[in-house]
Design an enzyme around this catalytic site. Structure first.
Site, PDB file in Angstrom:
ATOM      1  N   LYS A  52     -16.145   2.272 -10.206  1.00 18.08           N
ATOM      2  CA  LYS A  52     -15.694   1.014 -10.830  1.00 18.08           C
ATOM      3  C   LYS A  52     -14.781   0.261  -9.864  1.00 18.08           C
ATOM      4  CE  LYS A  52     -11.930   3.508 -13.125  1.00 18.08           C
ATOM      5  NZ  LYS A  52     -11.526   4.182 -14.383  1.00 18.08           N
ATOM      6  N   ARG A 151      -6.735   4.777 -26.355  1.00 14.06           N
ATOM      7  CA  ARG A 151      -7.185   3.688 -25.493  1.00 14.06           C
ATOM      8  C   ARG A 151      -8.633   3.357 -25.809  1.00 14.06           C
ATOM      9  NH1 ARG A 151      -7.628   3.917 -18.898  1.00 14.06           N
ATOM     10  NH2 ARG A 151      -9.180   5.495 -19.420  1.00 14.06           N
ATOM     11  N   TYR A 274      11.773 -14.926   4.441  1.00 20.23           N
ATOM     12  CA  TYR A 274      12.154 -15.754   3.296  1.00 20.23           C
ATOM     13  C   TYR A 274      13.439 -15.237   2.662  1.00 20.23           C
ATOM     14  CZ  TYR A 274       7.736 -18.335   3.078  1.00 20.23           C
ATOM     15  OH  TYR A 274       6.688 -19.162   3.334  1.00 20.23           O
ATOM     16  N   MET A 321       3.073 -14.036   2.425  1.00 18.34           N
ATOM     17  CA  MET A 321       1.697 -13.970   1.935  1.00 18.34           C
ATOM     18  C   MET A 321       0.744 -13.413   2.994  1.00 18.34           C
ATOM     19  SD  MET A 321      -0.830 -16.949   0.466  1.00 18.34           S
ATOM     20  CE  MET A 321       0.233 -17.436  -0.876  1.00 18.34           C
TER      21      MET A 321
HETATM   22  C1  LIG Z   1     -11.363   5.483 -14.086  1.00 16.17           C
HETATM   23  C2  LIG Z   1     -11.901   6.580 -14.948  1.00 16.17           C
HETATM   24  C3  LIG Z   1     -12.286   7.807 -14.380  1.00 16.17           C
HETATM   25  C4  LIG Z   1     -11.981   8.151 -12.955  1.00 16.17           C
HETATM   26  O1  LIG Z   1     -10.602   8.390 -12.893  1.00 16.17           O
HETATM   27  P1  LIG Z   1      -9.889   8.937 -11.566  1.00 16.17           P
HETATM   28  O2  LIG Z   1      -8.527   9.302 -12.033  1.00 16.17           O
HETATM   29  O3  LIG Z   1      -9.876   7.798 -10.618  1.00 16.17           O
HETATM   30  O4  LIG Z   1     -10.674  10.072 -11.086  1.00 16.17           O
HETATM   31  C5  LIG Z   1     -12.894   8.731 -15.199  1.00 16.17           C
HETATM   32  N1  LIG Z   1     -13.091   8.495 -16.511  1.00 16.17           N
HETATM   33  C6  LIG Z   1     -12.698   7.349 -17.099  1.00 16.17           C
HETATM   34  C7  LIG Z   1     -12.922   7.147 -18.544  1.00 16.17           C
HETATM   35  C8  LIG Z   1     -12.075   6.345 -16.352  1.00 16.17           C
HETATM   36  O5  LIG Z   1     -11.670   5.232 -16.925  1.00 16.17           O
END
Ligand SMILES: *Cc1c(COP(=O)(O)O)cnc(C)c1O
Length: 381
Positions: A52, A151, A274, A321
């Site tokens: 992801k 969640r 800055y 930046m």
């Molecule tokens: C992002 C995610 C993972 C991977 O998590 P890592 O800690 O990066 O290995 C696995 N399962 C779910 C549901 C996630 O959201």
């Protein structure tokens, strides 16, 4: 107009690299090494790969094919769009699961591209079942159960409701039941065992039997009680330490070298950046380098440094930046001048070290790296 001349070449800084402020090298051989290490840690489970957020900022188009080459057959992304973007890079044979599941209008897109949705709520179950009914087809899905993180996932009540009325899953082929650990980076936290127990308990109540999955990166290192049938590491593939403070068994995946734009000598009382927040206590030499907060080095960062020949170069004052200023007094004059390069990430000072200096986690350092670097993908052998 400037005359176009060939820039000097070195190993990682050929001509295109010379136009960018910095060169980000992604070591795909290290990703593959980490994948194999994770697989060996959970030998009885399928080792999926989470790619992801564009493989945590490193480029899913390059990272995912390397993982396919290493034997990965299951990938996870967060959004339907990410799954669509990933498909051409991994081929049709590989499984892609969408963690957030689809919204109603996106179910068809999932099916058209062979994306398997995670269903996190009774609403999502309803949306996918409606399409299954319409097509008179069983659709493969993953069910996520909330085992304590509040969640994503079906609640205990949802699970009981499904147990009381198994027709609520009609039209769905449940291929995996998963949950997610809230405290896997804290091995001693009793919440881990409680979540694992709840996953087993809730899954037993469901009217279908399917493989189970709980562990992401840190969960893999909690041991076999957490592996179940499929593990889903992301960050560990990219070298992030599974348990902060403990030795990191994974190989560093990124290195970053920034161009020095100019150097100058300061006298006692001269100020930098800055707000003029940093003041020289005595004569010193500084370099302005071509990486700033737009490249993921957050302005609030307190104690970071760049590196040259194993020597730390403390960051002085505020990060701009597009640039930051570092102290190069420790480097003998003549060794580091304009047009040279310093390291911001290397094998010994990695994303977790930057994260510590910035008060965040390696995950955020990686996903913040930004799009201005010249990227150099070092391929798996
Ligand atoms: C992002 C995610 C993972 C991977 O998590 P890592 O800690 O990066 O290995 C696995 N399962 C779910 C549901 C996630 O959201």
């Amino acid at each position: 107009m400037f005359a176009v001349t060939q820039a000097p070449n070195s190993i990682h800084t050929g001509w295109p690299a010379y136009r960018a402020g910095a060169v980000l090298s992604v070591h795909l051989d290290a990703v593959v090494h980490n994948y194999r290490l994770l697989k060996a840690r959970a030998p009885h489970a399928v080792c999926a790969a989470v790619v992801k957020a564009d493989a945590y900022g490193l480029g899913a188009a390059q990272v995912a094919p390397a993982l396919v080459g290493a034997g990965a057959t299951q990938f996870f992304v967060a959004h339907v769009d990410e799954g669509l973007a990933l498909r051409p890079h991994v081929g049709a044979q590989v499984g892609i699961t969408v963690l957030h599941g689809p919204r109603p209008d996106a179910v068809e897109a999932c099916l058209a591209h062979g994306l398997r949705p995670v269903l996190n709520s009774m609403e999502q179950i309803g949306w996918v079942r409606a399409v299954a009914r319409q097509r008179q087809q069983q659709l493969g899905v993953v069910l996520q159960l909330d085992t304590g993180m509040s969640r994503f996932g079906l609640s205990a009540d949802d699970v009981r409701q499904i147990a009381a009325d198994p027709t609520l899953l009609d039209g769905l082929k449940v291929e995996l039941v998963m949950s997610h650990l809230a405290c896997a980076d804290e091995p001693a936290n009793p919440a881990n065992a409680a979540q694992a127990a709840r996953l087993v308990e809730y899954a037993a109540v469901l009217p279908v039997r399917a493989p189970l999955s709980l562990a992401a990166s840190s969960g893999v290192f909690l041991g076999p009680d957490y592996h179940f049938d499929l593990v889903r590491p992301g960050a560990a593939l990219y070298g992030v330490a599974p348990h902060p403070g403990a030795p990191n068994p994974l190989r560093a995946v990124v290195s970053l070298k920034a161009h020095v734009l100019q150097t100058r000598t300061l006298s006692r009382g001269d100020r930098v950046g800055y707000g003029l927040t940093w003041r020289a206590e005595g004569p010193c030499r500084v370099a302005t380098i071509a990486v700033g907060y737009a490249d993921g080095f957050i302005r609030a960062r307190a104690n970071g440094s760049a590196w040259f020949g194993g020597q730390a170069l403390p960051i002085l004052g505020r990060i701009s930046m597009d640039s930051m200023t570092v102290d190069i007094s420790a480097i003998p004059e003549g060794q580091l001048e304009a047009d040279g390069m310093v390291e911001l990430l290397n094998d010994t000072y990695g994303v977790d070290d930057v994260a510590r200096a910035e008060g965040t986690i390696g995950y955020e350092v990686l996903t913040s790296l930004g799009h201005r670097y010249h990227r150099n993908y070092e391929h798996a052998a």
